[in-house]
Every structure is written in C-alpha cells, then in structure tokens.
Design a protein around this motif. Structure first.
Motif: not given
Lengths: 258, 639
Positions: A134-135, A138-139, A142, A147-148, A150, A201, B30-31, B141, B256-257, B259-260, B263
């Motif tokens: 899961r980690h 999640e990376e 990101d 994320a929005h 997910r 990237d 990361l959630g 990033k 988180e972002e 956009e979130t 939520e």
C-alpha cells in the motif's frame, strides 16, 4: 556502445497475419535508461511491435533479447511481467468496476510473496506485506497526483485521468522497462503536457527505460532520446530526433510524394 | 515567563503546556493522517527559525510565502515570526507578475515556495526581485535536477538551524521573547478593485485580539479541529486558523492535496469552519442533486423532514420555544436524515460554520439551519483583521451580517458608508501613507475608524445590514440612498421572479421596480391553483400573480430602511432579452437601454397612474417582428 547497455535487442522481427505482413525484418535496440520512441503513419506496425515485445504476438521470424539473455519471443506472456516489463494500452485496459487504489494494488500481485491462506487470515507477514504494498502504491498516487480519485471507481473517471491511472498501474509493477502505447492520444494540450512531465519524471526519478508510441510529433521530438520510424512494417529510419526529422524517407512517408 | 503578546510567544506557552503529550497538527500524506505533537512542532519551528537566522534574516524583514497549506507552511510561518520577520501571504495561483509585484513591493528578503511550480515562477521573475536572497521550497518533487544555489530546501534550512542550536541552545527562546505585541506580523495584500494591491500591515496584537474576540462569541477548545483550507493570501486563515491555533490550542489539519479538501474535511469533521458564500451556495446545489439521484426512501425522508427542519430553525433563531411534538419530529428527522447528511458534508461535529465574502442569500442560511448547521455570517475586511461583526448564537437574522464582536464597533457615516473600529484595526498600508490616510477616519471621541467603502445600515435590533458598495448606491430626491442591486438580488431569490430592475434617482422621491415573472415557475403555480392563462402577458397581469409578487416585495421591504423601500412596481409584459440588448449575454441588466425603452412605464409609476398601455416590438427567433399591445397594471404599496 557495448551489448551490455542494450536492454532490448530486437533482431530481424517479421510478423504476418495470414498473407499480410505487419512487420518485415525489423531490427533496432533500446539502451538502458533512455526514452525510445516508435513513430510512423497509421498501420505502420507500431503497436504490433510493442505487442511482440510484451509477448502478446509471436513473430514468425527473429528474436527479441531482453538484457542480452532472455528471448521474449519465446517467453510466456505472464512471465514477461515478472521480468520487469510493464505496459499501457492504446485503448485503456483497467478494471473499470474497481477503484483507482484497487487497480494499482492489483498490479502489485507479481510482488506478493504470501500464499492464499496467509493472505486470507491477514495476519503477521501477510499484513506487513500488504502495508508495504500500500505504501508503494501511495507513493505512485502522490507521484501522479491522483490522490483525489483514490477511491473513485475507475469506470466513472474521465478519459485523461483513466490514462493516468493506467500509467500508475504499470508503475506499480516497478518495471525496468515501460512500454507506453500512445499515452497522450485523445488528450488536450494541457493533459498532454502533464503526461509528458510525468513520463520525464518517471525516467529521471525512477530510472525506468521507456519505449513509447506517439502520434504527436512535437512531443515525441521533445522528450525522446532516439526515434525509430516504421512504415508499412519496415524500418525506414533510426536515430536522434534531429536526424530523423531531416530524413528524406521519413518526410516522404509522412507528407507523401513531394 | 512573561504574559505572551506575540503569536510565537503564545506558541511557546502551548508547547510548555502540552509538550509531547498532545497533538498539535495532522497532515494527510500517502493516504494516512500523520500526527505531530506540540513538541515535534516546536522542534521544527525552532530549527527553521534558527536556520533563517543563520541565513541572515533580520528583525523587521519580510518573507513571502506561496504554496498550499502544509505543515511546513505553518512551521515556516511561526519560524519566521519567531525571529521578528513578518509574513507576506500570496495566493497559490498568483501569476508571476502578481508575485513579482507583491514580493517586490513588500521588500521580501526571502521567499517560501512550496514546489517546482512556485519555484519556476520565482526563477522567472528573479530579475525583478533582487532583494530576495534565497527561495526555500518544501516539496522537492520535480526539483531534483535544479542545481541553482538560489533555491534551498526546507530541510537544508533546518540543518543550518541544528548547527546553531548546538552553539546557542537558548537562542530561539530569547529571540521569541524579544517580540512585542505591536511588531508587524502579517502583510496582507488586498485585491483592490481599482489600482494595485495594497499591503495591509497587521500586528501580533491585531491577530491575537481577533482570536480573543471570536473566542468570546464562539469558544474553541484544545480538542477542536481546524482544517486549514483557506488560502494564505486571504486574512481568513491567519485570523481563524493560525491565531486560534496558538491562542487556544485548536488542532490544525492540513489536507492531502487542494483537490481532496472536501474529502479531508469529511474525515476530520471539524468543529468550526469558514467557507466563502459561493461555496455554501454550491453545497446547496450539490445536496439537492444528490438527493434527487438518491433512493426513493431518502427522497421521501428529505421531503418529510425538511419542512420540519425549517420550522424548528425559524423558531430557534427567533428564540422561541420549540413545542414537544415538533421537537420529537425533528429528532426523528435528525436520526434518519439530517445527521447522515451533515456527516456527508463533514459537518457532523460542527458547532459554528461561518460564511464570508459576498452576501449569502438568506434562503441558503435558513436551509443550513434547517439541517442543524449553525451557519453565521461574518463581516469585516483585511484592514480590521478579518471579521469584525458576526452573528451571535440564537440571534441570527438572515438578512444581516451580525453584530459587532466584543470590543468592536460599527457606525454609519453620513454618506451611508459602514465604518469599523476596534483593537483589531490595522497599522496602515505598507509604504502607502496616502491610501492609509484615506482609509482611516478619526471621530470626535478620538477613535480611529476604517472606512470600508461599503454601504449599509444598522437596524432597530442593532444588526448590521450590508447593502452594496457606496459607489453603486443611488441617491433619491430627498437625499436618501438606496442600493438597486440589493433590492434586485433579494427579489430574485423568489422563485416566481426572474428579473428585476429597481429604479430611482436624484429626481425621484421613492423607489420603483420593473419585475419580470419567471414564466415556468409562475405558470406551474397558476396551474396548481387552477388559474387559466394564455400568454406571458396574460399570466403576468393576473391579479393573483400581482398578489404573489406583492407579498415578496413586502417581505423585502421589511428588511430595508423606509426610504429605500419599493413603493410601486409593474409586472412586465415580456422578458428582458439579450437579443434586444436589454441585458448582456451574462444576464446583467443594461440599465441605460431599459430606462430609455420603458420610460413611459417608469413615468407612469411616478405619476401615480393605475395602469399604462404598452406597445412592444418583439423580434422572433426567425428574425421577423411582431407587436404586442397590452395594458399593464401598476401596483402601489404602502410606505
């Protein structure tokens, strides 16, 4: 340039469907750590080439050496993924009824070590493994800025985002070689630029070698290190973007008889 | 320890109180919601602050910040304040030119920028901001291949701080206690409607007092959650997020972002929240759409209980007792419908929700109260550190923007302008004494007032009503002023009214209105009431429809000062049409055209006639023209 640097060595590939030759005697190589583009007009055999590499098609002649040892034309399709090769499709192929997260987690199965019983009990090592996967996922979420979405069901997402999820799923396999079949097709300019940035990237940050098919010439020339040009199943040019751009055969193939 | 005056001093007080035993902030990453204690927060602030010192930050420096709300933004914020610098917040989506103006005008010596996007902007304008010594980013990033020494990571600054801690372990606390309440804390650039943005200077005392004032009206506790979602370029987050965080210890939560956010709000379920009015309006629409798409039982529950919610809301808001039967019905509704709905919105634990920005429709406020959400209007401006008037519990008037917060005061100037005063009034505009002098006014009792440029009045209960910008007000012959847009806006909330033009002017004694009915809604209403009609004109001229609109106008009038009330109106024989240049394509009135075209009707209203005959040329969609002739009635209302 020694053979060691060659991640892929494609030698004299010929593929035909019945009497139709899709690829005739095509040879080129892909070096470790480059972005390699395959371009050409419609029906030139680009996707067929990609399908040969990923083991979907079996060419009648020739061989494709991966890391100088494994011949991909003789490798079962399901084994290709475990070798570190991942791909995306021209017409997105995701589990449309699952969420983004589940699609990405599903791609991790090739890295899962626990047996079914352990997984069912979800205890000890199985749980730790799930957390680690899961980690990793999640990376990627990101990294690709999704994320929005997910927990959104993939089938309900707009096209541009589904393309990104598909790229995410390919990345979740942690490939050494990533095959992208028209990653920017059908996108608007902004989405294309985003995707180009992600591809760069991935290449810079994750050190993944990338083979991509693309129609948008401007983008291909911008981001690729080397370009191979196919026309009617035959390789007509191979070189840096500048070399290819000025090649007469290429100009002819794209613009017709001048 | 002395009595704290500055934000970092309050921060130290909270750290001493809670230490490693309590959560100061969370951020979803990361959630997962990662938690940080006050002690961890302290370490990060301290290292960053000392890193800034190593880089040569001086007391009185300005440092601009551009980036999403993250924990590093909070640590950076408190860190730079701790060494005596002031924060200059910039909107995340500011274009390079705006950033260049603000960073340049504020004389910023450093910039905190979140990521590649913001660093690219700063690199682009580097030549225009020679005073910026370093850009400090906190999300690397996409910046992996940048090797410009102008850019420096947040961690690298903290590493410098770590070296200084080793040499001078007490330096941080010493620096913090050098701060004074009147030191400048924030430079907030207001998006002036005319001219360039002006930098409003706010002191630590301004921010701390603002937090204290709100604390008196709507108390917060150290277990309350705040979701940090408002942009740093706006005063809201400073006054309702960061200041209360250090003043009362509310827990900060970083999305988180961007956009979130919605939520994340749902996951945190904060006790207090501030959305701008547009967002509340969007929420109403979203709820209605979701209900319509929901199951049969959900739709039914909504239909049954919403009217009950409205009745309870109306009673509680007017401090009337709610009968036992109604109370039980509402509790049932809360269990089956209102509760789950609040949960969906992330408002299940909300004690007070605020709206600011443009005036929010009374209907929207009433709707949220029916759902059990204590939505209040806040009014103020950057120059008074955010909100200075607000609704108090059980004293909410939908049409008002509340009463002055404790310590604040409101007055109406002769030209109808709202003026505000209180301990939160700003220190002036940075490097702009002319604008400062224009904005401030001293009354005979020596108090200094901020001139808002807004028009309004205070009603008999002490509630402030906001009308319009002063420059958009129209003066009547008797010297009274009124706001056509206020009247039009309020009337258009009525479902049976599509468009309105309020009329008045220096030669007129009172206000009149041209009203266009909403053909669909009014037609449906007529059918339900067994009223026969043929055409638009026919429907509009029905006495029953006049009665319907008159009720609406009377209601609006009750909320207006007597001189500004609508005394006569007509229901127009046709709609205002963009094809005939009566409106713009975005449906804004073209007043000049309408005045010319309907001059006869307007004159008849002021002449006291009972009806006026009209002839209108209409352009059909195929381009041909026709003529409508009709007599339209004029309704007169009591003054």
């Amino acid at each position: 340039m020694g053979l060691k640097n060659n991640l892929l060595q494609i030698e004299n590939i010929s593929l035909s469907f019945g009497g139709n030759a899709a690829l005739s005697d095509v040879s080129f190589n892909v070096r470790q750590g480059e972005i390699r583009a395959i371009i050409g007009p419609n029906g030139a055999g680009k996707t067929s080439m990609l399908n040969c590499i990923s083991g979907f098609y079996r060419p009648q002649k020739g061989r494709i050496l991966y890391k100088g040892v494994t011949d991909l034309t003789q490798t079962p399709t399901d084994k290709v993924a475990t070798l570190g090769i991942a791909r995306t499709f021209q017409n997105i192929a995701l589990y449309t009824g699952l969420s983004t997260l589940d699609n990405l987690m599903a791609a991790r199965h090739i890295h899962m070590r626990q047996n079914s019983l352990q997984s069912m009990l979800y205890w000890g090592a199985a749980q730790r493994e799930e957390v680690a996967h899961r980690h990793a996922v999640e990376e990627i979420i990101d990294f690709l800025e999704i994320a929005h979405i997910r927990k959104a069901i993939v089938g309900s997402l707009p096209y541009g985002l589904r393309k990104r999820v598909e790229l995410g799923r390919a990345l979740a396999m942690e490939p050494e070689l990533l095959l992208l079949d028209e990653p920017m097709a059908g996108m608007n300019v902004e989405e294309k630029e985003d995707m180009a940035r992600f591809i760069l990237d991935i290449y810079e940050r994750r050190g993944v070698t990338i083979v991509l098919i693309e129609h948008d010439m401007g983008l291909v020339m911008d981001i690729s290190d080397r370009v191979v040009v196919l026309d009617f199943g035959v390789k007509i040019a191979d070189g840096t973007p500048d070399e290819v751009k000025n090649d007469e055969k290429v100009i002819h193939a794209y613009l017709g008889q001048a | 320890m002395n009595e704290p005056q500055t934000l970092p001093q309050y921060f130290l007080k909270q750290v001493a109180k809670y230490g490693a035993g309590k959560i100061a902030l969370r951020q979803k990453e990361l959630g997962i919601w990662r938690e940080f204690t006050w002690q961890e927060s302290y370490e990060n602030v301290r290292l960053f602050a000392l890193g800034l010192l190593s880089l040569g930050v001086q007391r009185g420096d300005k440092i601009c910040t551009i980036g999403d709300n993250d924990r590093q933004y909070l640590w950076g914020y408190l860190g730079l304040l701790a060494v005596g610098a002031a924060q200059v917040g910039v909107y995340t989506d500011a274009i390079a030119g705006e950033l260049a103006y603000i960073a340049g005008h504020s004389d910023s010596t450093f910039a905190l920028a979140k990521d590649q996007e913001q660093c690219d902007k700063l690199l682009e304008i580097r030549g225009q901001v020679p005073k910026i010594k370093r850009v400090i980013y906190w999300d690397d990033k996409g910046l992996w291949n940048y090797d410009d020494p102008w850019l420096m990571s947040f961690e690298a600054v903290q590493a410098l701080g770590r070296e200084l801690v080793a040499q001078e372990p007490d330096r941080f606390d010493t620096e913090v206690w050098l701060g004074q309440g009147d030191d400048q804390a924030v430079l907030c650039y207001t998006s002036g409607t005319t001219g360039l943005p002006k930098g409003a200077m706010l002191s630590h005392r301004n921010l701390v007092t603002s937090a204290a004032m709100f604390q008196q009206v709507d108390p917060r506790t150290d277990t309350d959650n705040h979701v940090s979602l408002l942009p740093l370029g706006w005063i809201g987050e400073h006054a309702l997020g960061i200041a209360p965080h250090v003043y009362t210890g509310i827990i900060m939560n970083f999305p988180e972002e961007p956009e979130t956010v919605r939520e994340n709000v749902r996951e945190i379920a904060p006790e207090g929240i501030l959305y701008n009015s547009r967002l509340w309006e969007n929420l109403v629409g979203m709820i209605q759409v979701r209900i319509n798409e929901s199951t049969w039982i959900n739709r039914k529950l909504y239909q049954w209980f919403l009217p009950i919610g409205y009745r309870v809301a109306d009673k509680t808001l007017h401090n009337e007792t709610v009968g036992l039967g109604l109370k039980l019905a509402y509790q049932l509704g809360d269990l089956t419908m209102f509760g789950p709905l609040r949960n969906q919105l992330g408002l299940s634990r909300i004690r007070t929700a605020y709206t600011a920005g443009a005036a929010l429709s009374p209907d929207v406020i009433r709707f949220f109260h029916a759902l059990g959400i204590n939505l209040k209007q806040v009014y103020g401006s950057t120059e008074v550190t955010g909100g200075l008037t607000l609704h108090y519990d059980n004293d909410i008037k939908f049409a008002s923007v509340g009463k002055p917060a404790p310590g604040g005061d409101v007055m109406i100037a002769e030209n109808g302008e709202i003026r505000l005063t209180g301990p939160t009034i700003f220190q002036g505009y940075y490097k702009n004494p002319e604008a400062t002098a224009e904005a401030l006014w001293q009354s005979e009792d020596g108090r200094v007032w901020f001139c808002t440029g807004d028009a309004g009045y205070v009603d008999e209960d002490g509630h402030l009503i906001y009308l319009d910008r002063v420059k958009d007000m129209i003066t009547l012959a008797n010297g009274e002023r009124f706001s056509p847009q206020f009247i039009e806006g309020r009337l258009k909330f009525n479902p049976y009214i599509r468009d309105v033009m309020a009329v008045g002017g220096p030669t007129r004694d009172f206000v009149t209105a041209l009203v266009v009915i909403d053909f669909d809604n009014t037609g449906n209403w007529a059918e339900r009431n067994r009223l026969n009609y043929t055409t638009f004109v026919d429907l509009a001229q029905k006495p029953e429809v006049y009665k319907l609109v008159e009720t609406a106008v009377t209601q609006i009038n009750a909320n207006l000062p007597p001189a500004g009330r609508v005394r006569r109106f007509v229901l127009m024989h046709k709609e205002f049409d963009a094809d005939e240049a009566e409106m713009t394509r975005s449906r804004k009135l073209r007043r000049g055209v309408l005045y010319d075209k309907y001059g006869d009707i307007i004159e008849a209203m002021y002449a006291g006639a009972e009806a006026v005959s009209v002839k209108a040329t209409v352009v059909y969609q195929d381009g041909s023209e026709g003529v409508i002739a009709a007599s339209i009635k004029i309704a007169a209302l009591e003054a």
